[in-house]
Each structure stands twice: as structure tokens, then as C-alpha cells.
Design a protein around this motif. Structure first.
Motif, PDB file in Angstrom:
ATOM      1  N   LEU A  37       0.886  -1.321   0.113  1.00  0.00           N
ATOM      2  CA  LEU A  37       0.047  -0.042   0.094  1.00  0.00           C
ATOM      3  C   LEU A  37       0.929   1.233  -0.132  1.00  0.00           C
ATOM      4  O   LEU A  37       0.640   2.194  -0.682  1.00  0.00           O
ATOM      5  CB  LEU A  37      -0.951  -0.161   1.173  1.00  0.00           C
ATOM      6  N   GLY A  38       1.922   1.362   0.737  1.00  0.00           N
ATOM      7  CA  GLY A  38       2.736   2.326   0.656  1.00  0.00           C
ATOM      8  C   GLY A  38       3.531   2.350  -0.483  1.00  0.00           C
ATOM      9  O   GLY A  38       3.742   3.753  -0.973  1.00  0.00           O
ATOM     10  N   GLY A  39       3.757   1.592  -1.208  1.00  0.00           N
ATOM     11  CA  GLY A  39       4.455   1.569  -2.502  1.00  0.00           C
ATOM     12  C   GLY A  39       3.416   2.131  -3.434  1.00  0.00           C
ATOM     13  O   GLY A  39       3.801   2.867  -4.534  1.00  0.00           O
ATOM     14  N   ALA A  40       2.148   1.538  -3.445  1.00  0.00           N
ATOM     15  CA  ALA A  40       1.207   2.522  -4.274  1.00  0.00           C
ATOM     16  C   ALA A  40       0.822   3.790  -4.163  1.00  0.00           C
ATOM     17  O   ALA A  40       0.714   4.684  -4.918  1.00  0.00           O
ATOM     18  CB  ALA A  40      -0.127   1.753  -4.091  1.00  0.00           C
ATOM     19  N   TYR A  41       1.229   4.216  -2.719  1.00  0.00           N
ATOM     20  CA  TYR A  41       1.007   5.570  -2.525  1.00  0.00           C
ATOM     21  C   TYR A  41       2.250   6.468  -3.294  1.00  0.00           C
ATOM     22  O   TYR A  41       1.920   7.584  -3.784  1.00  0.00           O
ATOM     23  CB  TYR A  41       1.068   6.110  -0.988  1.00  0.00           C
ATOM     24  N   SER A  44       1.895   6.364  -7.157  1.00  0.00           N
ATOM     25  CA  SER A  44       0.762   7.494  -7.249  1.00  0.00           C
ATOM     26  C   SER A  44       1.464   8.682  -7.336  1.00  0.00           C
ATOM     27  O   SER A  44       1.147   9.531  -8.449  1.00  0.00           O
ATOM     28  CB  SER A  44      -0.243   7.389  -6.476  1.00  0.00           C
ATOM     29  N   LEU A  45       2.201   9.232  -6.378  1.00  0.00           N
ATOM     30  CA  LEU A  45       2.943  10.637  -6.336  1.00  0.00           C
ATOM     31  C   LEU A  45       3.853  10.627  -7.790  1.00  0.00           C
ATOM     32  O   LEU A  45       3.942  11.479  -8.359  1.00  0.00           O
ATOM     33  CB  LEU A  45       3.692  10.683  -5.183  1.00  0.00           C
ATOM     34  N   MET A  46       4.586   9.670  -7.751  1.00  0.00           N
ATOM     35  CA  MET A  46       5.637   9.613  -9.082  1.00  0.00           C
ATOM     36  C   MET A  46       4.833   9.696 -10.265  1.00  0.00           C
ATOM     37  O   MET A  46       5.341  10.328 -11.360  1.00  0.00           O
ATOM     38  CB  MET A  46       6.469   8.470  -8.918  1.00  0.00           C
ATOM     39  N   ASP A 109      -1.047  17.414  -2.190  1.00  0.00           N
ATOM     40  CA  ASP A 109      -2.174  16.374  -2.068  1.00  0.00           C
ATOM     41  C   ASP A 109      -1.630  15.017  -1.415  1.00  0.00           C
ATOM     42  O   ASP A 109      -2.044  14.280  -0.763  1.00  0.00           O
ATOM     43  CB  ASP A 109      -2.750  16.046  -3.223  1.00  0.00           C
ATOM     44  N   PHE A 110      -0.370  14.808  -1.603  1.00  0.00           N
ATOM     45  CA  PHE A 110       0.324  13.666  -1.280  1.00  0.00           C
ATOM     46  C   PHE A 110       0.605  13.791   0.447  1.00  0.00           C
ATOM     47  O   PHE A 110       0.381  12.959   0.938  1.00  0.00           O
ATOM     48  CB  PHE A 110       1.664  13.198  -1.844  1.00  0.00           C
ATOM     49  N   ALA A 111       1.112  14.653   0.588  1.00  0.00           N
ATOM     50  CA  ALA A 111       1.117  15.261   2.332  1.00  0.00           C
ATOM     51  C   ALA A 111      -0.097  14.849   2.933  1.00  0.00           C
ATOM     52  O   ALA A 111      -0.148  14.556   4.126  1.00  0.00           O
ATOM     53  CB  ALA A 111       1.896  16.614   2.200  1.00  0.00           C
ATOM     54  N   ARG A 112      -1.128  15.498   2.347  1.00  0.00           N
ATOM     55  CA  ARG A 112      -2.405  15.661   3.068  1.00  0.00           C
ATOM     56  C   ARG A 112      -2.858  13.995   3.133  1.00  0.00           C
ATOM     57  O   ARG A 112      -3.463  13.641   4.195  1.00  0.00           O
ATOM     58  CB  ARG A 112      -3.524  16.151   2.295  1.00  0.00           C
ATOM     59  N   GLN A 125      -5.970  13.826  -9.495  1.00  0.00           N
ATOM     60  CA  GLN A 125      -5.878  13.413 -10.787  1.00  0.00           C
ATOM     61  C   GLN A 125      -6.149  12.084 -10.648  1.00  0.00           C
ATOM     62  O   GLN A 125      -5.500  11.379 -10.048  1.00  0.00           O
ATOM     63  CB  GLN A 125      -4.607  13.753 -11.446  1.00  0.00           C
ATOM     64  N   GLY A 126      -6.891  11.293 -11.839  1.00  0.00           N
ATOM     65  CA  GLY A 126      -6.965  10.168 -11.765  1.00  0.00           C
ATOM     66  C   GLY A 126      -8.129   9.417 -10.876  1.00  0.00           C
ATOM     67  O   GLY A 126      -8.484   8.225 -10.741  1.00  0.00           O
ATOM     68  N   CYS A 127      -8.719  10.159  -9.988  1.00  0.00           N
ATOM     69  CA  CYS A 127      -9.763   9.710  -9.142  1.00  0.00           C
ATOM     70  C   CYS A 127     -11.001  10.200  -9.520  1.00  0.00           C
ATOM     71  O   CYS A 127     -11.273  11.523  -9.676  1.00  0.00           O
ATOM     72  CB  CYS A 127      -9.372  10.141  -7.688  1.00  0.00           C
TER      73      CYS A 127
END
Length: 130
Positions: A37-41, A44-46, A109-112, A125-127
Motif C-alpha cells: 500500500l505504501g508503494g502504491a502511494y 501514485s505521487l511519482m 495532496d500527497f502530504a495530506r 488526478q485520476g480519481c
């Protein structure tokens, strides 16, 4: 009041209290522990950052790539130098400004997400908003 009737003060001491660390957020611990799950986060940012970079590069390539065609059509050295001197830097600055703004928004957005706080109401984006 006599000395026998007065309540005697006693000092009660115990073990020193330890400060407990604040509980870590779930998403942050997922990223730190490098789970799926952390890798998916992180992916997603990358992916968002790569999308912004490729979009900015495509706009830049279209802008700069069409300049030789425009110079060939103009066939005037003075106009060519004016376009190079004044007409190129404005679009370059706008592309750079857009890219930095988009990259900072992606990181915010990633930090939030990592802090388990809701975003400001707009979908990322993408959601899709449901």
C-alpha cells in the motif's frame, strides 16, 4: 487548632512518567515500512509528477519545434531575432510556472494523504469523486 489536629502534609512520589510518542498515521507507517500500500502511494505521487513533466515537455517541444517552420515562412532575419528574443521566453516562463504549480499541488495532496487529512474537496488526478 492544635498541631495534632492539623493535617500533616505528605509528598507522594512515583515513577517518572514517560512521554509516549504520538501515534503515527497509517499511510505514513505504510510508506515507512515499504508495504504494498505504501508503494502504491509513492507510485501514485511519482506518476502524477511524471505526467506533469511529460505534459510540460510536450508543450515545450511543440512550441520550440515549430519555430524552424515559422522562421522558414518568415524569411526575415530581423523578425527571426525578435521572435527568438521576445516571443520564446514568455511561453517558456508560463510552462515553467505551470509545471512548478502542478508539482507543488501533487506534493501537497500527497502530504495530506499521508497525514490522513482530507483534500480541499476536489478530486485528485485520476480519481473520481463519488
Amino acid at each position: 487548632m492544635s498541631a495534632e489536629q492539623a493535617a500533616r502534609r505528605e509528598r507522594v512520589t512515583g515513577e517518572p512518567r514517560r512521554v509516549r510518542p504520538l501515534p503515527r498515521h497509517r499511510a505514513q507507517s505504510e510508506i515507512d515500512e515499504q508495504t504494498a500500500l505504501g508503494g502504491a502511494y509513492v507510485r501514485s505521487l511519482m506518476r502524477g509528477q511524471l505526467r506533469a513533466a511529460l505534459t510540460g515537455f510536450a508543450v515545450l517541444a511543440l512550441t520550440v519545434g515549430t519555430l524552424p517552420l515559422a522562421f522558414r515562412a518568415l524569411d526575415d532575419d530581423a523578425v527571426t531575432w525578435c521572435v527568438l528574443g521576445f516571443g520564446v521566453y514568455g511561453p517558456l516562463a508560463l510552462i515553467a510556472w505551470w509545471y512548478v504549480r502542478t508539482a507543488e499541488r501533487n506534493e501537497r495532496d500527497f502530504a495530506r494523504l499521508v497525514a490522513d487529512r482530507p483534500t480541499d474537496g476536489r478530486p485528485t488526478q485520476g480519481c473520481r469523486a463519488e
